[in-house]
Design a protein around this motif. Structure first.
Motif, short mmCIF file in Angstrom:
data_model
loop_
_atom_site.label_atom_id
_atom_site.label_comp_id
_atom_site.label_asym_id
_atom_site.label_seq_id
_atom_site.Cartn_x
_atom_site.Cartn_y
_atom_site.Cartn_z
N LEU A 27 0.81 -1.22 0.00
CA LEU A 27 0.00 0.00 0.00
C LEU A 27 0.84 1.27 0.00
CD1 LEU A 27 -2.76 -1.10 2.54
CD2 LEU A 27 -3.10 -0.70 0.10
N VAL A 28 1.84 1.34 0.88
CA VAL A 28 2.60 2.60 1.02
C VAL A 28 4.11 2.40 1.01
CG1 VAL A 28 0.75 3.83 2.21
CG2 VAL A 28 2.35 2.46 3.53
N GLY A 29 4.58 1.19 0.71
CA GLY A 29 6.02 1.00 0.59
C GLY A 29 6.70 0.66 1.91
N PRO A 30 8.05 0.75 1.94
CA PRO A 30 8.82 0.35 3.13
C PRO A 30 8.42 1.08 4.40
CG PRO A 30 10.27 0.65 1.24
CD PRO A 30 8.92 1.14 0.82
N ALA A 31 8.00 2.34 4.29
CA ALA A 31 7.59 3.08 5.48
C ALA A 31 6.40 2.40 6.17
CB ALA A 31 7.23 4.52 5.12
N GLY A 32 5.48 1.87 5.36
CA GLY A 32 4.33 1.17 5.92
C GLY A 32 4.74 -0.10 6.65
N ALA A 33 5.69 -0.84 6.07
CA ALA A 33 6.16 -2.06 6.72
C ALA A 33 6.83 -1.75 8.05
CB ALA A 33 7.13 -2.79 5.80
N THR A 34 7.55 -0.63 8.11
CA THR A 34 8.19 -0.22 9.36
C THR A 34 7.16 0.11 10.43
OG1 THR A 34 10.09 0.66 8.16
CG2 THR A 34 9.77 1.44 10.41
N VAL A 35 6.11 0.82 10.02
CA VAL A 35 5.02 1.16 10.97
C VAL A 35 4.38 -0.11 11.52
CG1 VAL A 35 2.72 2.17 11.17
CG2 VAL A 35 4.54 3.42 9.99
N ILE A 36 4.15 -1.10 10.65
CA ILE A 36 3.52 -2.35 11.09
C ILE A 36 4.44 -3.12 12.02
CG2 ILE A 36 2.70 -4.60 10.31
CD1 ILE A 36 0.76 -2.24 9.91
N ALA A 37 5.74 -3.15 11.72
CA ALA A 37 6.68 -3.84 12.59
C ALA A 37 6.67 -3.22 13.98
CB ALA A 37 8.08 -3.80 12.00
N LEU A 38 6.63 -1.90 14.05
CA LEU A 38 6.57 -1.22 15.35
C LEU A 38 5.25 -1.51 16.05
CD1 LEU A 38 7.86 0.72 17.36
CD2 LEU A 38 6.87 2.62 16.07
N THR A 39 4.16 -1.57 15.29
CA THR A 39 2.85 -1.88 15.87
C THR A 39 2.83 -3.28 16.46
OG1 THR A 39 1.76 -0.42 14.27
CG2 THR A 39 0.37 -2.02 15.41
N VAL A 40 3.48 -4.23 15.79
CA VAL A 40 3.54 -5.60 16.31
C VAL A 40 4.29 -5.62 17.64
CG1 VAL A 40 4.41 -7.92 15.91
CG2 VAL A 40 3.37 -6.66 14.04
N VAL A 41 5.39 -4.88 17.74
CA VAL A 41 6.15 -4.83 18.99
C VAL A 41 5.26 -4.30 20.12
CG1 VAL A 41 8.06 -3.70 20.20
CG2 VAL A 41 8.39 -4.56 17.87
N VAL A 42 4.56 -3.19 19.85
CA VAL A 42 3.68 -2.61 20.86
C VAL A 42 2.53 -3.55 21.20
CG1 VAL A 42 2.09 -0.71 21.34
CG2 VAL A 42 4.26 -0.25 20.21
N SER A 43 1.97 -4.20 20.17
CA SER A 43 0.82 -5.09 20.36
C SER A 43 1.18 -6.29 21.23
CB SER A 43 0.29 -5.55 19.00
OG SER A 43 -0.83 -6.39 19.16
N THR A 44 2.33 -6.89 20.95
CA THR A 44 2.74 -8.07 21.73
C THR A 44 3.09 -7.69 23.17
OG1 THR A 44 4.94 -7.81 20.72
CG2 THR A 44 3.48 -9.47 19.77
N LEU A 45 3.71 -6.53 23.34
CA LEU A 45 3.98 -6.06 24.71
C LEU A 45 2.68 -5.86 25.46
CD1 LEU A 45 6.87 -3.48 24.18
CD2 LEU A 45 7.02 -5.63 25.42
N GLY A 46 1.69 -5.24 24.79
CA GLY A 46 0.41 -5.00 25.44
C GLY A 46 -0.31 -6.29 25.80
N ALA A 47 -0.23 -7.28 24.90
CA ALA A 47 -0.87 -8.57 25.18
C ALA A 47 -0.26 -9.22 26.41
CB ALA A 47 -0.75 -9.49 23.97
N ASN A 48 1.07 -9.20 26.50
CA ASN A 48 1.72 -9.82 27.66
C ASN A 48 1.48 -9.04 28.94
OD1 ASN A 48 2.70 -12.20 26.70
ND2 ASN A 48 4.83 -11.54 26.48
N ALA A 49 1.32 -7.73 28.83
CA ALA A 49 0.98 -6.94 30.03
C ALA A 49 -0.34 -7.42 30.60
CB ALA A 49 0.92 -5.46 29.67
N ALA A 50 -1.32 -7.68 29.73
CA ALA A 50 -2.63 -8.15 30.17
C ALA A 50 -2.55 -9.57 30.73
CB ALA A 50 -3.62 -8.10 29.01
N VAL A 51 -1.75 -10.43 30.10
CA VAL A 51 -1.65 -11.82 30.54
C VAL A 51 -0.99 -11.92 31.91
CG1 VAL A 51 -0.73 -14.11 30.01
CG2 VAL A 51 -1.61 -12.67 28.18
#
Length: 503
Positions: free
Chosen positions: A327-351
């Motif tokens: 959709l938006v090139g390498p910048a988009g992939a970088t945003v998603i990679a950062l979102t995954v890091v935040v998402s997994t941290l948030g999931a483990n915080a809840a667990v």
């Protein structure tokens, strides 16, 4: 419908505004001494409000699955229409489970959640076996797996800590214990989140809230990218593609992936003892949290379909990353990679927040190590349970054994979902007059949907993975002698508000 779900039909247990509080006992009386003693004893705080509870539901569900599973689903079910239908159907099932547990959670507003429900409905052995599997494998292994996944994406930004770098290899006879850099990063994230939860439920739920808001913001970018720069047009018809062999079987396989991606909504019940006004907060947070997750999941999957043609979507492992790149090139992939890091941290915080309460509840009822029932005198957290859960998850992350454990207990874990749904029917029959601040909407249809969906997973898992299912049952059976050992030396404990439980 939403209004009906969130209503309180009988309203019992709720103090109306304007009513007077009971008069305080006079100083020197026995009641006053008991209250003073309990106030002096460290106890868990009811500090989780409606907003934090809703974010805890969302944070416990959204981990890494939404970033990975759609490509695997499309390989089996190459129909855009049926893919979206599967995500909606999975959301309906999860919502049925959440509303079922909402009634049970308001009936027993104490820490432990599903463990307490099974203990009260089917006896202490059923509750213990649930806790045995949940603590040792489902939660411990889940934290390890998510932390390692988080570390893999951290290496996207810091290649030096990637899985290719071996830190040390220790020969142990025929076995060599190999530790890689990303495993150490995983342990560091577990330790950091445990330290936050050690400092109390306010800190733990606060960090979870921040991480959840951040992950939602990152996920919402995908639909925005698709609206601005769609690179594909999904073929909504025919609904059944000519090359789709068995639509029912294919839909069932895809639905299983969705159901596992929506797991985690019940983590809120684990922390019921720390909810403010649980009779109102729990059902509303579960319903609103699930509805928000379903809306996010459907929107994100629509973005995938407008980013990648079906041929490219089928079998894609990191589908979110590939879609953003298209959709938006390498910048988009970088945003998603950062979102995954935040998402997994948030999931483990809840667990970690919820899982430590299961250990606490088991110990408070004399069914686990007594130290796990300890409450920190300053932070009012089950600090020993937090440390123990984090330590166990770290061991699994360093040894890499969580993958095998997960495979073996899938069957047992799903089986307990069936029992969790049946617990509602049993308690309705055996305790009809018990206070229920919330009664599940459209009873008995909603809990029947939940139980039927869980039974489907049990049968499907038994058919598709018979060896692993039997291994899971064997692990479950090993909990029986452990239960006998804990029961033999059982000591009652308290949570600062009275007896921890009976039976």
């Amino acid at each position: 419908m939403v209004a009906a779900i969130l209503a309180h039909p009988d309203g019992r247990g709720q103090r109306r505004r304007g009513t007077s509080r009971p008069a305080a006992p006079r100083a020197g009386t026995r009641a006053a001494r008991i209250i003073a003693r309990r106030m002096a004893t460290p106890h868990l705080d009811r500090a989780i409000g409606p907003a934090a509870a809703t974010l805890l539901v969302i944070g416990g569900i959204i981990g890494s699955g939404i970033f990975l599973t759609t490509g695997v689903m499309a390989a089996t079910l190459p129909s855009p229409t049926l893919l979206i239908a599967a995500w909606i159907a999975g959301g309906v099932f999860a919502l049925a489970g959440a509303l079922t547990y909402a009634e049970l959670g308001t009936m027993f507003p104490e820490s432990g959640g599903v463990y307490v429900f099974l203990h009260e409905a089917f006896g202490p052995l059923a509750g213990f076996l649930y806790g045995w599997v949940t603590v040792l494998v489902v939660l411990g292994g889940g934290i390890a797996a998510v932390a390692v996944g988080c570390a893999d994406y951290v290496s996207y930004f810091v290649p030096a800590v990637g899985p290719d770098r071996i830190v040390f290899a220790l020969p142990l006879g025929a076995f060599t214990w190999t530790v890689r850099a990303h495993q150490l990063v995983a342990v560091a994230t577990i330790a950091g989140l445990a330290a936050v939860n050690y400092r109390g439920v306010r800190a733990g739920s606060g960090v979870n809230g921040v991480l959840t808001v951040a992950k939602i913001a990152g996920l919402v970018l995908l639909p925005v990218f698709a609206i601005v720069a769609a690179t594909a047009t999904p073929a909504w018809t025919p609904v059944l593609p000519p090359d789709l062999g068995s639509p029912v079987a294919a839909f069932g396989v895809a639905l299983i992936a969705v159901l596992w991606t929506t797991e985690g909504y019940y983590f809120l019940t684990y922390a019921a003892g720390e909810l403010r006004d649980p009779g109102r907060t729990m059902p509303r947070a579960l319903a609103l949290g699930l509805l928000a997750v379903v809306a996010i999941y459907v929107a994100v999957n629509l973005a995938y379909l407008y980013a990648l043609p079906m041929d490219e979507l089928r079998g894609a492992s990191r589908v979110a990353e590939r879609a953003a790149m298209a959709l938006v090139g390498p910048a988009g992939a970088t945003v998603i990679a950062l979102t995954v890091v935040v998402s997994t941290l948030g999931a483990n915080a809840a667990v970690i927040l919820g899982g430590s309460r299961v250990m606490y509840a088991m110990a408070a009822r004399g069914r686990f190590f007594r130290a796990m029932a300890a409450v920190h005198p300053r932070y009012h957290s089950p600090h020993v349970a937090v440390i123990a859960l984090a330590a166990w998850a770290s061991i699994l992350a360093l040894t890499g054994t969580y993958e095998q454990l997960f495979t073996y207990v899938v069957f047992a874990s799903v089986l307990f979902s069936v029992l969790g749904g049946l617990a509602l029917f049993r308690l309705r029959a055996t305790r009809p007059g018990a206070p229920r601040p919330y009664r599940v909407w459209a009873y008995p249809v909603v809990p029947v949907v939940f139980v039927a969906g869980a039974l489907y997973l049990v049968v499907n898992t038994l058919i598709e993975r018979p060896v692993e299912s039997l291994a899971g049952v064997a692990f479950l059976v090993l909990g029986i002698p452990a239960y006998a050992g804990f029961s033999a030396g059982r000591v009652s404990a308290t949570d600062g508000r009275g007896p921890a439980g009976s039976g």
